[in-house]
Design an enzyme around this catalytic site. Structure first.
Site, PDB file in Angstrom:
ATOM      1  N   HIS A   1       0.842  -1.195   0.000  1.00 46.38           N
ATOM      2  CA  HIS A   1       0.000   0.000   0.000  1.00 46.38           C
ATOM      3  C   HIS A   1       0.887   1.259   0.000  1.00 46.38           C
ATOM      4  CE1 HIS A   1      -3.670   2.269   1.631  1.00 46.38           C
ATOM      5  NE2 HIS A   1      -2.686   3.128   1.795  1.00 46.38           N
ATOM      6  N   GLU A   2       1.871   1.296   0.906  1.00 50.07           N
ATOM      7  CA  GLU A   2       2.723   2.489   1.018  1.00 50.07           C
ATOM      8  C   GLU A   2       3.647   2.639  -0.183  1.00 50.07           C
ATOM      9  OE1 GLU A   2       2.018   4.732   3.122  1.00 50.07           O
ATOM     10  OE2 GLU A   2       0.602   3.427   4.148  1.00 50.07           O
TER      11      GLU A   2
HETATM   12 ZN   LIG Z   1      -2.525   5.157   2.100  1.00 50.89          ZN
END
Ligand SMILES: [Zn+2]
Length: 382
Positions: free
Chosen positions: A67-68
């Site tokens: 996600h990051e």
């Molecule tokens: Zn995020």
């Protein structure tokens, strides 16, 4: 979040793990092994539950990381540098080095994170269906169920329109497009963040009051969001107040210079001893610009090596120093400094002469003075 353990580089970005992640990892593993997995699948051994729980927790952390990293990759594609990614108590944070240049870029950088979590949820969901089709109703299918659920939850939570959550940034991009005012949009998204944080605190405290120890969790998360949204709002205001300034308005004019071939020991006994600034200018034998010496680098030299260390050993060489013009907007100066790892910028005038130096504290001080004057102005008008 500074106290983090560096675990490596992904897509060219340093990734660190805060110690608080270990606590969360232990909690998740314990909850999975002791409650979730035995509750949905009652025929395994204790060792099998624990092994499956550890694997599930690890895959979950890689999901967080994905996600990051997706934020970081898209940020870079849109011209925004990324300093680092840190995983901590409440998920992950990708520290960006600047601002998106347009509402569209802001939207893309924010939306790709929940998008990645949704895609992962879909992958684990399909995995579960395949596991069932292959006749597995065991731990593997249970772990896959938990993984798609937790990624879906992650995407949904992050889409709540409250800064600093991704949904808050998406909200900001929409308001920015509608109002053509990035600061007003950021302030509105940050206020939504504070409101959401306050709601979480109230919900958590009420739950705790009714005997639910888990109420501490939303209360803590709410407190963090409330504080982070408050600092986003302040930052947005500060940024807009300094964005209108030029380099010459924030620089320290006529900074002291030191020769590159001087010994650090001699510097410590010179007039520099009483210089309160963050950096001085380094010149070569001909008196030409050779770099910048940060005073903290000078202080970091051990006492027994002061005599043998030259200024040139610890100075930042000129080719790594951001060089700007007196008329450049502060926004540009800050971006260049961020890209150079916070190295102070040299400011040249129209005749290519050194006019001054800009450090991060110069900018902060100027911004705070502006903030103070505005507040004082409001006060005086009452
Ligand atoms: Zn995020």
């Amino acid at each position: 979040m500074r106290q983090s353990i560096r675990i490596g580089r992904f897509a060219g970005v340093d990734v660190g793990v805060n110690w608080s992640v270990l606590v969360i990892f232990a909690l998740i593993t314990w909850q999975l092994a002791d409650y979730v997995l035995p509750g949905t699948y009652g025929a395994g051994s204790r060792a099998a539950y624990w092994l499956a729980a550890v694997v599930a927790a690890l895959v979950f952390f890689f999901s967080l990381l994905a996600h990051e990293v997706s934020h970081a990759v898209v940020a870079r594609h849109n011209g925004v540098g990324v300093r680092s990614i840190t995983l901590w108590l409440f998920g992950g944070v990708a520290q960006l080095e600047g601002e998106a240049a347009s509402p569209g870029a802001e939207f893309r950088i924010a939306a790709v994170g929940p998008g990645t979590s949704l895609a992962l949820a879909a992958v684990f969901g399909v995995g579960e269906v395949l596991a069932h089709a292959a006749g597995s109703h065991g731990l593997v299918a249970q772990v896959l169920t938990w993984l798609w659920q937790v990624n879906l939850l992650l995407a949904a939570f992050n889409l709540i329109p409250a800064a600093p959550l991704d949904g808050g940034r998406i909200l900001r991009s929409g308001l920015w497009r509608a109002w053509h005012d990035p600061t007003r949009a950021a302030v509105a998204a940050a206020r939504a963040g504070r409101a959401f944080g306050a709601v979480l605190i109230v919900v958590g405290v009420v739950e705790f009051g009714f005997g639910g120890a888990l109420g501490l969790w939303p209360a803590l998360l709410g407190w963090f969001l409330y504080a982070a949204a408050g600092s986003e709002e302040r930052n947005a205001r500060l940024r807009s107040s300094i964005a209108q300034l030029a380099a010459w308005q924030v620089m320290t004019p006529n900074p002291p210079t030191v020769p590159a071939h001087a010994r650090v020991a001699d510097m410590a006994h010179s007039a520099l001893r009483h210089y309160g600034g963050e950096a001085v200018v380094v010149t070569d034998e001909r008196g030409w610009l050779a770099g910048v010496l940060r005073t903290d680098a000078m202080r970091a030299v051990p006492a027994d090596r002061l005599g043998s260390t030259m200024v040139s050993d610890i100075a930042v060489p000129l080719d790594q120093v951001p060089v700007v013009r007196t008329g450049d907007p502060v926004r540009v100066v800050l971006e260049r400094m961020a890209r150079a790892g916070g190295t102070p910028a040299l400011v040249l005038d129209a005749e290519n002469r050194l006019a001054g130096i800009v450090t991060q504290s110069n900018v902060v001080r100027t911004a705070m003075m502006g903030d103070l004057q505005r507040r004082f102005g409001q006060f005086a008008r009452r």
